[in-house]
Design a protein around this motif. Structure first.
Motif, PDB file in Angstrom:
ATOM      1  N   CYS A   1      42.873  39.704  27.116  1.00 37.71           N
ATOM      2  CA  CYS A   1      42.027  40.637  27.868  1.00 37.71           C
ATOM      3  C   CYS A   1      40.576  40.157  27.819  1.00 37.71           C
ATOM      4  CB  CYS A   1      42.114  42.054  27.299  1.00 37.71           C
ATOM      5  SG  CYS A   1      43.664  42.911  27.662  1.00 37.71           S
ATOM      6  N   ASN A   2      39.819  40.542  28.828  1.00 39.10           N
ATOM      7  CA  ASN A   2      38.401  40.202  28.889  1.00 39.10           C
ATOM      8  C   ASN A   2      37.601  41.492  28.791  1.00 39.10           C
ATOM      9  OD1 ASN A   2      35.782  39.375  29.541  1.00 39.10           O
ATOM     10  ND2 ASN A   2      36.516  37.765  30.925  1.00 39.10           N
ATOM     11  N   ASN A   3      36.925  41.678  27.672  1.00 42.75           N
ATOM     12  CA  ASN A   3      36.163  42.906  27.450  1.00 42.75           C
ATOM     13  C   ASN A   3      34.997  43.055  28.420  1.00 42.75           C
ATOM     14  OD1 ASN A   3      37.557  44.252  25.513  1.00 42.75           O
ATOM     15  ND2 ASN A   3      35.973  44.131  23.938  1.00 42.75           N
ATOM     16  N   ALA A   4      34.546  41.940  28.982  1.00 39.59           N
ATOM     17  CA  ALA A   4      33.407  42.001  29.897  1.00 39.59           C
ATOM     18  C   ALA A   4      33.809  42.536  31.267  1.00 39.59           C
ATOM     19  CB  ALA A   4      32.782  40.616  30.040  1.00 39.59           C
ATOM     20  N   THR A   5      35.082  42.360  31.631  1.00 38.90           N
ATOM     21  CA  THR A   5      35.524  42.767  32.965  1.00 38.90           C
ATOM     22  C   THR A   5      36.589  43.855  32.943  1.00 38.90           C
ATOM     23  OG1 THR A   5      37.294  41.110  33.051  1.00 38.90           O
ATOM     24  CG2 THR A   5      35.092  40.415  33.777  1.00 38.90           C
ATOM     25  N   GLY A   6      37.264  43.997  31.798  1.00 38.04           N
ATOM     26  CA  GLY A   6      38.372  44.943  31.724  1.00 38.04           C
ATOM     27  C   GLY A   6      39.684  44.366  32.216  1.00 38.04           C
ATOM     28  N   GLY A   7      39.679  43.092  32.596  1.00 33.68           N
ATOM     29  CA  GLY A   7      40.897  42.453  33.090  1.00 33.68           C
ATOM     30  C   GLY A   7      41.806  42.013  31.958  1.00 33.68           C
ATOM     31  N   CYS A   8      43.113  42.105  32.174  1.00 39.44           N
ATOM     32  CA  CYS A   8      44.101  41.704  31.172  1.00 39.44           C
ATOM     33  C   CYS A   8      45.233  40.931  31.841  1.00 39.44           C
ATOM     34  CB  CYS A   8      44.696  42.915  30.455  1.00 39.44           C
ATOM     35  SG  CYS A   8      43.576  43.745  29.302  1.00 39.44           S
TER      36      CYS A   8
ATOM     37  N   VAL B   1      46.883  33.121  35.758  1.00 43.59           N
ATOM     38  CA  VAL B   1      45.722  34.001  35.875  1.00 43.59           C
ATOM     39  C   VAL B   1      45.696  34.620  37.267  1.00 43.59           C
ATOM     40  CG1 VAL B   1      43.216  34.153  35.787  1.00 43.59           C
ATOM     41  CG2 VAL B   1      44.432  32.638  34.210  1.00 43.59           C
ATOM     42  N   THR B   2      45.792  35.922  37.311  1.00 42.87           N
ATOM     43  CA  THR B   2      45.737  36.645  38.575  1.00 42.87           C
ATOM     44  C   THR B   2      44.288  36.984  38.899  1.00 42.87           C
ATOM     45  OG1 THR B   2      47.905  37.604  38.139  1.00 42.87           O
ATOM     46  CG2 THR B   2      46.566  38.660  39.826  1.00 42.87           C
ATOM     47  N   VAL B   3      43.846  36.556  40.062  1.00 46.70           N
ATOM     48  CA  VAL B   3      42.465  36.812  40.469  1.00 46.70           C
ATOM     49  C   VAL B   3      42.360  38.230  41.014  1.00 46.70           C
ATOM     50  CG1 VAL B   3      40.593  36.109  41.989  1.00 46.70           C
ATOM     51  CG2 VAL B   3      42.104  34.385  40.988  1.00 46.70           C
ATOM     52  N   SER B   4      41.429  38.975  40.459  1.00 46.69           N
ATOM     53  CA  SER B   4      41.212  40.351  40.900  1.00 46.69           C
ATOM     54  C   SER B   4      39.719  40.584  41.062  1.00 46.69           C
ATOM     55  CB  SER B   4      41.790  41.338  39.874  1.00 46.69           C
ATOM     56  OG  SER B   4      41.374  42.654  40.160  1.00 46.69           O
ATOM     57  N   ASP B   5      39.337  41.152  42.174  1.00 49.18           N
ATOM     58  CA  ASP B   5      37.919  41.417  42.407  1.00 49.18           C
ATOM     59  C   ASP B   5      37.394  42.491  41.461  1.00 49.18           C
ATOM     60  OD1 ASP B   5      37.867  39.571  44.441  1.00 49.18           O
ATOM     61  OD2 ASP B   5      38.349  41.045  45.998  1.00 49.18           O
ATOM     62  N   ASN B   6      38.245  43.440  41.122  1.00 43.65           N
ATOM     63  CA  ASN B   6      37.802  44.562  40.296  1.00 43.65           C
ATOM     64  C   ASN B   6      37.739  44.205  38.816  1.00 43.65           C
ATOM     65  OD1 ASN B   6      37.660  46.236  42.565  1.00 43.65           O
ATOM     66  ND2 ASN B   6      39.840  46.749  42.416  1.00 43.65           N
ATOM     67  N   ALA B   7      38.751  43.517  38.313  1.00 42.74           N
ATOM     68  CA  ALA B   7      38.800  43.208  36.884  1.00 42.74           C
ATOM     69  C   ALA B   7      39.394  41.821  36.665  1.00 42.74           C
ATOM     70  CB  ALA B   7      39.622  44.265  36.147  1.00 42.74           C
ATOM     71  N   PRO B   8      38.627  40.768  36.966  1.00 41.33           N
ATOM     72  CA  PRO B   8      39.155  39.414  36.765  1.00 41.33           C
ATOM     73  C   PRO B   8      39.259  39.076  35.283  1.00 41.33           C
ATOM     74  CG  PRO B   8      36.849  39.316  37.381  1.00 41.33           C
ATOM     75  CD  PRO B   8      37.257  40.761  37.493  1.00 41.33           C
ATOM     76  N   LEU B   9      40.295  38.340  34.924  1.00 43.81           N
ATOM     77  CA  LEU B   9      40.435  37.905  33.541  1.00 43.81           C
ATOM     78  C   LEU B   9      39.430  36.800  33.229  1.00 43.81           C
ATOM     79  CD1 LEU B   9      41.996  38.025  30.862  1.00 43.81           C
ATOM     80  CD2 LEU B   9      43.559  36.310  31.800  1.00 43.81           C
ATOM     81  N   ILE B  10      39.239  35.895  34.173  1.00 45.68           N
ATOM     82  CA  ILE B  10      38.309  34.778  33.998  1.00 45.68           C
ATOM     83  C   ILE B  10      37.158  34.943  34.982  1.00 45.68           C
ATOM     84  CG2 ILE B  10      38.037  32.280  34.081  1.00 45.68           C
ATOM     85  CD1 ILE B  10      39.819  33.339  31.820  1.00 45.68           C
ATOM     86  N   LYS B  11      35.942  35.036  34.432  1.00 42.59           N
ATOM     87  CA  LYS B  11      34.779  35.260  35.286  1.00 42.59           C
ATOM     88  C   LYS B  11      33.753  34.138  35.175  1.00 42.59           C
ATOM     89  CE  LYS B  11      31.519  38.918  36.591  1.00 42.59           C
ATOM     90  NZ  LYS B  11      30.995  40.260  36.262  1.00 42.59           N
ATOM     91  N   SER B  12      33.833  33.344  34.117  1.00 39.59           N
ATOM     92  CA  SER B  12      32.824  32.305  33.900  1.00 39.59           C
ATOM     93  C   SER B  12      33.480  31.031  33.390  1.00 39.59           C
ATOM     94  CB  SER B  12      31.778  32.785  32.885  1.00 39.59           C
ATOM     95  OG  SER B  12      32.380  32.945  31.605  1.00 39.59           O
ATOM     96  N   ALA B  13      32.688  29.960  33.393  1.00 39.42           N
ATOM     97  CA  ALA B  13      33.181  28.687  32.864  1.00 39.42           C
ATOM     98  C   ALA B  13      33.470  28.803  31.373  1.00 39.42           C
ATOM     99  CB  ALA B  13      32.148  27.587  33.120  1.00 39.42           C
ATOM    100  N   ALA B  14      32.680  29.605  30.668  1.00 46.78           N
ATOM    101  CA  ALA B  14      32.909  29.806  29.234  1.00 46.78           C
ATOM    102  C   ALA B  14      34.240  30.516  28.998  1.00 46.78           C
ATOM    103  CB  ALA B  14      31.764  30.603  28.624  1.00 46.78           C
TER     104      ALA B  14
END
Length: 343
Positions: A185-192, A204-217
């Motif tokens: 899960c990504n605490n910054a986006t709420g995506g899991c 990794v499922t891309v979601s506009d509302n809660a993406p799991l991966i949002k940055s290069a880090a």
């Protein structure tokens, strides 16, 4: 900061993850499920500007041996029957009574292998999980009292001149199926993510509302995490160790089990899960990432071969201010050398 220990809890009222027709479902510990809380990747030693967290789980269920039992093939000596867990010969296990030939514990694993179509018995397949079949034998092992346990069940009475009444295992072999899984899960986006097998790359499922991966880090941390997870399933915890992977083995003297946990199967599963988490932490520390101010042109993100993997494991973990030249020590050594040389 990396933690010395990763905690986990037992999930009460765990259910068998396999087809109900192969599950034993008898006894208090027939189904054991262990889960970690969500662990920030920084607690694993991954230094990245990310809010990714991981949850790890292991579910082990004792199986009905008769569901996989087939007659032994002709020409095989001393084989009582064969257990078949899939369509490939790698999934076959010949069961022998070794009580008079080679007494002591026998611990064997049969891991799920990648194949198309899948060779693992369809009743044992778990989407989003890596399956390992565990086989436990205790030929010629005698317990000080009868054992009510789904894997260590022992109610066969034997009387010996010196040790008196002892109890032997009820079954020539006990079988369990274990499933390794993880969740990100990504605490910054709420995506899991969904629960996934540590042996497979995460989709990794891309979601506009809660993406799991949002940055290069985020991506770098996920890449490293998936890389180290591949060697932490139950299969790698037990393989090569044999009966020494059993906690019960530590209290086995000759053929006598001097002491045993009140719930031995549960203790074994907890021990293996703890080892797998320790392997996860150690695997992270075996990977070197480049220093920020150095060129990455010749840097390989992960070991490309067993040789480079071994080289990476030789690199020690240091704090950021570490240098390999200690100037005061160097100057002192130089002065002493000059004095000795002049004398």
């Amino acid at each position: 900061m990396a933690q010395d220990r990763l905690d986990w809890t037992e999930i009460g009222s765990a259910s068998c993850p396999f087809n109900a027709s192969v599950c034993l479902n008898t006894g208090i510990d027939a189904n054991v499920r262990l889960e970690t809380p969500f662990i920030p990747v920084s607690d694993l030693g991954i230094n990245a500007a990310t809010k990714l967290q991981m949850k790890r789980s292991l579910t082990c269920s004792v199986l009905n041996t008769e569901a996989f039992q087939e007659p032994a093939k002709q020409g095989l000596e001393d084989v009582e029957f064969t257990l078949v867990f899939g369509t490939h010969e790698n999934y076959e296990y010949d069961v022998r009574d070794l009580s008079t030939v080679a007494p002591g514990y026998r611990l064997t694993t049969i891991p799920q292998t990648a194949s198309n179509p899948p060779a693992l018995d369809s009743r044992l397949r778990v989407p989003g999980g890596f399956v390992t079949v565990v086989l436990l034998q205790a030929p010629g092992v005698y317990f000080p009292k009868s054992v009510n346990d789904p894997m260590f069940s022992a109610h066969q009475a034997h009387i010996f001149p010196t040790s008196g009444l002892r109890w032997a295992a009820d079954n020539v072999v006990g079988v369990a199926g274990c499933v390794d899984q993880y969740l990100i899960c990504n605490n910054a986006t709420g995506g899991c993510s969904s629960w996934a097998s540590p042996e497979d790359l995460l989709t990794v499922t891309v979601s506009d509302n809660a993406p799991l991966i949002k940055s290069a880090a985020d991506q770098r941390a996920l890449d490293m995490l998936q890389y180290v997870l591949t060697s932490t399933s139950l299969q790698y915890t037990i393989t090569g160790r044999g009966s020494s992977a059993l906690a019960a083995q530590r209290a086995l003297q000759s053929q006598n089990q001097e002491r045993l946990s009140p719930r031995p199967w549960k203790e074994e599963v907890n021990t293996w899960f703890g080892v797998s988490l320790a392997k996860l932490q150690m695997s992270v520390l075996s990977i070197a990432y480049p220093t920020p101010f150095l060129s990455t042109d010749a840097f390989a993100a992960f070991p490309a071969s067993s040789y480079t993997d071994q080289l990476c494991k030789m690199i020690k973990s240091r704090e950021g201010g570490y240098t390999n030249l200690h100037w005061p020590g160097f100057i002192a050594t130089l002065v002493v050398s000059c004095v000795v040389g002049a004398a």
